[in-house]
Design an enzyme around this catalytic site. Structure first.
Site, PDB file in Angstrom:
ATOM      1  N   GLU A 155       0.842  -1.212   0.000  1.00  0.00           N
ATOM      2  CA  GLU A 155       0.000   0.000   0.000  1.00  0.00           C
ATOM      3  C   GLU A 155       0.870   1.252   0.000  1.00  0.00           C
ATOM      4  O   GLU A 155       1.989   1.230   0.502  1.00  0.00           O
ATOM      5  CB  GLU A 155      -0.879   0.024   1.260  1.00  0.00           C
ATOM      6  CG  GLU A 155      -2.284  -0.516   1.052  1.00  0.00           C
ATOM      7  CD  GLU A 155      -3.184   0.430   0.258  1.00  0.00           C
ATOM      8  OE1 GLU A 155      -2.655   1.261  -0.519  1.00  0.00           O
ATOM      9  OE2 GLU A 155      -4.411   0.329   0.398  1.00  0.00           O
ATOM     10  N   ASP A 156       0.333   2.324  -0.559  1.00  0.00           N
ATOM     11  CA  ASP A 156       1.062   3.593  -0.484  1.00  0.00           C
ATOM     12  C   ASP A 156       0.858   4.259   0.865  1.00  0.00           C
ATOM     13  O   ASP A 156       1.792   4.789   1.447  1.00  0.00           O
ATOM     14  CB  ASP A 156       0.660   4.534  -1.635  1.00  0.00           C
ATOM     15  CG  ASP A 156      -0.845   4.724  -1.741  1.00  0.00           C
ATOM     16  OD1 ASP A 156      -1.593   3.966  -1.096  1.00  0.00           O
ATOM     17  OD2 ASP A 156      -1.279   5.630  -2.466  1.00  0.00           O
ATOM     18  N   ASP A 175      -4.347   5.284   6.169  1.00  0.00           N
ATOM     19  CA  ASP A 175      -4.939   6.508   6.714  1.00  0.00           C
ATOM     20  C   ASP A 175      -5.879   6.103   7.863  1.00  0.00           C
ATOM     21  O   ASP A 175      -5.428   5.854   8.972  1.00  0.00           O
ATOM     22  CB  ASP A 175      -5.704   7.169   5.554  1.00  0.00           C
ATOM     23  CG  ASP A 175      -5.850   8.657   5.692  1.00  0.00           C
ATOM     24  OD1 ASP A 175      -6.212   9.110   6.785  1.00  0.00           O
ATOM     25  OD2 ASP A 175      -5.619   9.385   4.718  1.00  0.00           O
ATOM     26  N   PHE A 215      -2.675  16.311   4.212  1.00  0.00           N
ATOM     27  CA  PHE A 215      -2.963  15.711   2.906  1.00  0.00           C
ATOM     28  C   PHE A 215      -1.687  15.735   2.072  1.00  0.00           C
ATOM     29  O   PHE A 215      -1.116  16.794   1.838  1.00  0.00           O
ATOM     30  CB  PHE A 215      -4.081  16.469   2.190  1.00  0.00           C
ATOM     31  CG  PHE A 215      -4.676  15.680   1.060  1.00  0.00           C
ATOM     32  CD1 PHE A 215      -5.812  14.909   1.255  1.00  0.00           C
ATOM     33  CD2 PHE A 215      -4.072  15.667  -0.187  1.00  0.00           C
ATOM     34  CE1 PHE A 215      -6.352  14.162   0.215  1.00  0.00           C
ATOM     35  CE2 PHE A 215      -4.596  14.917  -1.227  1.00  0.00           C
ATOM     36  CZ  PHE A 215      -5.735  14.158  -1.018  1.00  0.00           C
ATOM     37  N   ARG A 239       0.400  12.044  -9.083  1.00  0.00           N
ATOM     38  CA  ARG A 239       0.941  10.703  -8.785  1.00  0.00           C
ATOM     39  C   ARG A 239       2.370  10.551  -9.295  1.00  0.00           C
ATOM     40  O   ARG A 239       3.144   9.756  -8.782  1.00  0.00           O
ATOM     41  CB  ARG A 239       0.093   9.616  -9.453  1.00  0.00           C
ATOM     42  CG  ARG A 239      -1.312   9.471  -8.900  1.00  0.00           C
ATOM     43  CD  ARG A 239      -1.924   8.168  -9.413  1.00  0.00           C
ATOM     44  NE  ARG A 239      -3.370   8.137  -9.344  1.00  0.00           N
ATOM     45  CZ  ARG A 239      -4.082   7.777  -8.278  1.00  0.00           C
ATOM     46  NH1 ARG A 239      -3.476   7.437  -7.168  1.00  0.00           N
ATOM     47  NH2 ARG A 239      -5.403   7.758  -8.318  1.00  0.00           N
TER      48      ARG A 239
END
Ligand code: PRP
Length: 178
Positions: free
Chosen positions: A98-99, A102, A151, A164
């Protein structure tokens, strides 16, 4: 409200070094075993591309698409699979890539889903850990960086589909319009 790129939180060099370390750790832990890396679309693709080249043992790759629609609103958190794996994971060692973690909802849903397919083992590698935003407990076996509750974009992470392709991680700032 408009947005603009803010300060760089993690540089290209810092990412490169950490990815190298993570790749070494994965290669050491899975040496001699059949390992499948499962990248979570779309955000993890950039990280996965680099991570896989930092792992010097044979590995296979696959992808899964998960929509975390509503995951950022406390009330909803609906998660569903939009594009499934192309292979069976039964009796295989699986590492979810996963990046960012959260709230934790997406990966916990994914873990529960993949676990029902009876992998031999199931672990998680995540480049970014936004621990302050967690709403469900998540154990990250191979964590990259812990980041503040801001963010962020770049290196796979987007805002409205953009950013991205940035080779670093930056904070996205709001700027008042008008
Ligand atoms: C991001 C990220 C995780 C998820 C994390 O995906 O890649 O899958 O959100 O959030 P959570 O811990 O609160 O569930 P996103 O929905 O932005 O899709 P994308 O990867 O296609 O950009």
């Amino acid at each position: 409200m408009g947005h603009r790129l803010g300060r760089v939180l993690i540089t290209q060099e810092e990412i490169r070094e950490r990815v190298r370390e993570l790749g070494k750790a994965v290669a050491r832990d899975y040496a001699g075993q059949d390992l499948l890396l499962v990248g979570v679309l779309k955000g993890a693709t950039v990280f996965l591309a680099d991570l896989t080249r930092a792992i010097d043992i044979p590995v296979s790759l696959d992808f899964i698409g998960v929509s975390s629609y509503g995951a950022r609103t406390r009330s909803s958190g609906v998660v569903k699979i939009t594009s499934d794996l192309s292979v069976s994971i039964e009796d295989r060692h699986v590492l979810i890539v996963e990046d960012i973690i959260d709230s934790g909802r997406t990966v916990n849903y994914l873990r529960r889903n993949l676990q029902t397919r009876r992998p031999r083992s199931l672990r998680l590698c995540a480049l970014l850990d936004k621990a302050e935003a967690r709403e469900e407990a998540v154990e990250i076996d191979y964590p990259g960086f812990r980041i503040p509750n801001q963010f962020v974009v770049g290196y796979g992470l987007d805002f409205g589909g953009l950013y991205r392709n940035l080779p670093y991680i930056a904070v996205l700032e709001e700027e008042p319009s008008g």
